[in-house]
Design a protein around this motif. Structure first.
Motif, PDB file in Angstrom:
ATOM      1  N   MET A  55       0.919  -1.202   0.007  1.00  0.00           N
ATOM      2  CA  MET A  55       0.017   0.101   0.017  1.00  0.00           C
ATOM      3  C   MET A  55       0.756   1.255  -0.018  1.00  0.00           C
ATOM      4  SD  MET A  55      -1.319   0.514   3.946  1.00  0.00           S
ATOM      5  CE  MET A  55      -0.170   0.655   5.280  1.00  0.00           C
ATOM      6  N   GLY A  56       0.286   2.529  -0.337  1.00  0.00           N
ATOM      7  CA  GLY A  56       0.669   3.623  -0.120  1.00  0.00           C
ATOM      8  C   GLY A  56      -0.397   4.798  -0.219  1.00  0.00           C
ATOM      9  N   ARG A  57       0.133   5.699   0.359  1.00  0.00           N
ATOM     10  CA  ARG A  57      -0.988   7.045   0.510  1.00  0.00           C
ATOM     11  C   ARG A  57      -0.357   8.281   0.287  1.00  0.00           C
ATOM     12  NH1 ARG A  57      -4.033   7.924   5.249  1.00  0.00           N
ATOM     13  NH2 ARG A  57      -2.087   7.924   6.758  1.00  0.00           N
ATOM     14  N   VAL A  58      -1.275   9.157   0.045  1.00  0.00           N
ATOM     15  CA  VAL A  58      -0.863  10.541   0.037  1.00  0.00           C
ATOM     16  C   VAL A  58      -1.779  11.261   0.815  1.00  0.00           C
ATOM     17  CG1 VAL A  58      -0.703  12.653  -1.308  1.00  0.00           C
ATOM     18  CG2 VAL A  58       0.051  10.766  -2.484  1.00  0.00           C
ATOM     19  N   ILE A  59      -1.144  12.182   2.052  1.00  0.00           N
ATOM     20  CA  ILE A  59      -2.062  12.870   2.872  1.00  0.00           C
ATOM     21  C   ILE A  59      -1.648  14.516   2.479  1.00  0.00           C
ATOM     22  CG2 ILE A  59      -2.353  11.040   4.253  1.00  0.00           C
ATOM     23  CD1 ILE A  59      -0.096  12.500   6.140  1.00  0.00           C
ATOM     24  N   THR A  64      -1.372  23.185  -0.703  1.00  0.00           N
ATOM     25  CA  THR A  64       0.177  23.619  -0.517  1.00  0.00           C
ATOM     26  C   THR A  64       0.883  22.633  -0.118  1.00  0.00           C
ATOM     27  OG1 THR A  64      -0.476  24.403   1.987  1.00  0.00           O
ATOM     28  CG2 THR A  64      -0.831  25.783   0.301  1.00  0.00           C
ATOM     29  N   ALA A  65       0.448  21.602   0.575  1.00  0.00           N
ATOM     30  CA  ALA A  65       1.496  20.706   1.345  1.00  0.00           C
ATOM     31  C   ALA A  65       0.833  19.142   1.122  1.00  0.00           C
ATOM     32  CB  ALA A  65       1.678  20.916   2.630  1.00  0.00           C
ATOM     33  N   TYR A  66       1.740  18.393   0.733  1.00  0.00           N
ATOM     34  CA  TYR A  66       1.278  16.937   0.734  1.00  0.00           C
ATOM     35  C   TYR A  66       2.533  15.861   1.173  1.00  0.00           C
ATOM     36  CZ  TYR A  66      -1.802  18.473  -3.110  1.00  0.00           C
ATOM     37  OH  TYR A  66      -2.971  19.194  -3.674  1.00  0.00           O
ATOM     38  N   GLN A  67       1.886  14.816   1.538  1.00  0.00           N
ATOM     39  CA  GLN A  67       3.183  14.139   2.039  1.00  0.00           C
ATOM     40  C   GLN A  67       2.845  12.648   1.586  1.00  0.00           C
ATOM     41  OE1 GLN A  67       3.585  13.809   6.549  1.00  0.00           O
ATOM     42  NE2 GLN A  67       5.675  13.244   6.186  1.00  0.00           N
ATOM     43  N   ALA A 102       2.990  23.546  -4.959  1.00  0.00           N
ATOM     44  CA  ALA A 102       2.723  22.584  -3.968  1.00  0.00           C
ATOM     45  C   ALA A 102       4.199  21.849  -3.451  1.00  0.00           C
ATOM     46  CB  ALA A 102       1.749  21.640  -4.479  1.00  0.00           C
ATOM     47  N   TYR A 103       4.223  21.580  -2.133  1.00  0.00           N
ATOM     48  CA  TYR A 103       5.641  21.201  -1.462  1.00  0.00           C
ATOM     49  C   TYR A 103       5.164  19.717  -1.298  1.00  0.00           C
ATOM     50  CZ  TYR A 103       9.525  20.524   1.509  1.00  0.00           C
ATOM     51  OH  TYR A 103      10.713  20.264   2.150  1.00  0.00           O
ATOM     52  N   VAL A 104       5.617  18.770  -1.870  1.00  0.00           N
ATOM     53  CA  VAL A 104       5.630  17.117  -1.615  1.00  0.00           C
ATOM     54  C   VAL A 104       6.657  16.645  -0.636  1.00  0.00           C
ATOM     55  CG1 VAL A 104       5.355  14.977  -2.555  1.00  0.00           C
ATOM     56  CG2 VAL A 104       4.049  17.123  -3.658  1.00  0.00           C
ATOM     57  N   ALA A 117      14.418   8.769  -4.654  1.00  0.00           N
ATOM     58  CA  ALA A 117      15.189   9.441  -5.437  1.00  0.00           C
ATOM     59  C   ALA A 117      14.985   9.228  -6.967  1.00  0.00           C
ATOM     60  CB  ALA A 117      16.852   9.111  -5.214  1.00  0.00           C
ATOM     61  N   GLN A 118      14.419   8.018  -7.142  1.00  0.00           N
ATOM     62  CA  GLN A 118      14.211   7.762  -8.742  1.00  0.00           C
ATOM     63  C   GLN A 118      12.933   8.565  -9.100  1.00  0.00           C
ATOM     64  OE1 GLN A 118      13.803   3.488  -9.542  1.00  0.00           O
ATOM     65  NE2 GLN A 118      15.033   3.146  -7.687  1.00  0.00           N
ATOM     66  N   TYR A 119      11.949   9.183  -8.214  1.00  0.00           N
ATOM     67  CA  TYR A 119      11.104   9.756  -8.466  1.00  0.00           C
ATOM     68  C   TYR A 119      11.246  11.192  -8.232  1.00  0.00           C
ATOM     69  CZ  TYR A 119       9.270   4.951  -9.384  1.00  0.00           C
ATOM     70  OH  TYR A 119       9.230   3.741  -9.880  1.00  0.00           O
ATOM     71  N   GLY A 120      12.513  11.658  -8.177  1.00  0.00           N
ATOM     72  CA  GLY A 120      12.592  13.100  -8.076  1.00  0.00           C
ATOM     73  C   GLY A 120      12.796  13.686  -6.608  1.00  0.00           C
ATOM     74  N   PHE A 121      12.564  12.980  -5.509  1.00  0.00           N
ATOM     75  CA  PHE A 121      12.748  13.067  -4.195  1.00  0.00           C
ATOM     76  C   PHE A 121      14.277  13.355  -4.085  1.00  0.00           C
ATOM     77  CE2 PHE A 121       8.762  11.106  -4.071  1.00  0.00           C
ATOM     78  CZ  PHE A 121       7.802  12.119  -3.217  1.00  0.00           C
TER      79      PHE A 121
END
Length: 136
Positions: A55-59, A64-67, A102-104, A117-121
């Motif tokens: 699983m995985g989630r975005v909150i 403005t802000a996502y995690q 937006a800040y992720v 890192a493969q996804y830009g983080f």
């Protein structure tokens, strides 16, 4: 060969708690899961063998802000690229949905930083560091 299916859905409270515990993430109480899961902006579950295996989630606030949180894959299913599928689905959703500026963010444990890192983080240190506290 196991047939894995990525589904855009929230895990149930029981699935969420089991996936966290069995994959080695910190446990969350039933109350915490019951309160938190409905506030999810986007979630995916990897299903196989009749049940969830990842699983995985975005909150966040939706503007403005996502995690990115709760990336979990059960140990018998690790090494199959499922973590990549989960993160890719979350990042694709963010690119399609989040407004410019937006800040992720996320907290990467150990070698998971290489996956993200493969996804830009990118690491935020030394300009900033992640900080946290836990309600006990």
């Amino acid at each position: 060969m196991t047939d894995y299916r990525l589904v855009e859905r929230l895990p149930t409270v029981a699935e969420y708690r089991d996936l966290r515990r069995l994959s080695g993430l910190s446990e969350k109480s039933t109350e915490a899961a019951e309160r938190g899961l409905p506030a999810t902006l986007f979630a995916v579950v990897i299903e196989a063998d009749g049940g969830p295996v990842g699983m995985g989630r975005v909150i966040g606030d939706g503007g403005t802000a996502y995690q990115v949180v709760d990336i979990a894959v059960l140990p018998p299913h690790q090494g199959q690229g499922l973590g990549k599928r989960i993160v890719a689905a979350l990042v694709d959703w963010l690119h399609a949905t989040a407004p410019k500026s937006a800040y992720v963010s996320l907290i990467a444990d150990g070698p998971a930083k290489d996956l993200y890192a493969q996804y830009g983080f990118e690491p935020t240190a030394p300009a900033s560091i992640g900080m946290a506290f836990k309600i006990k």
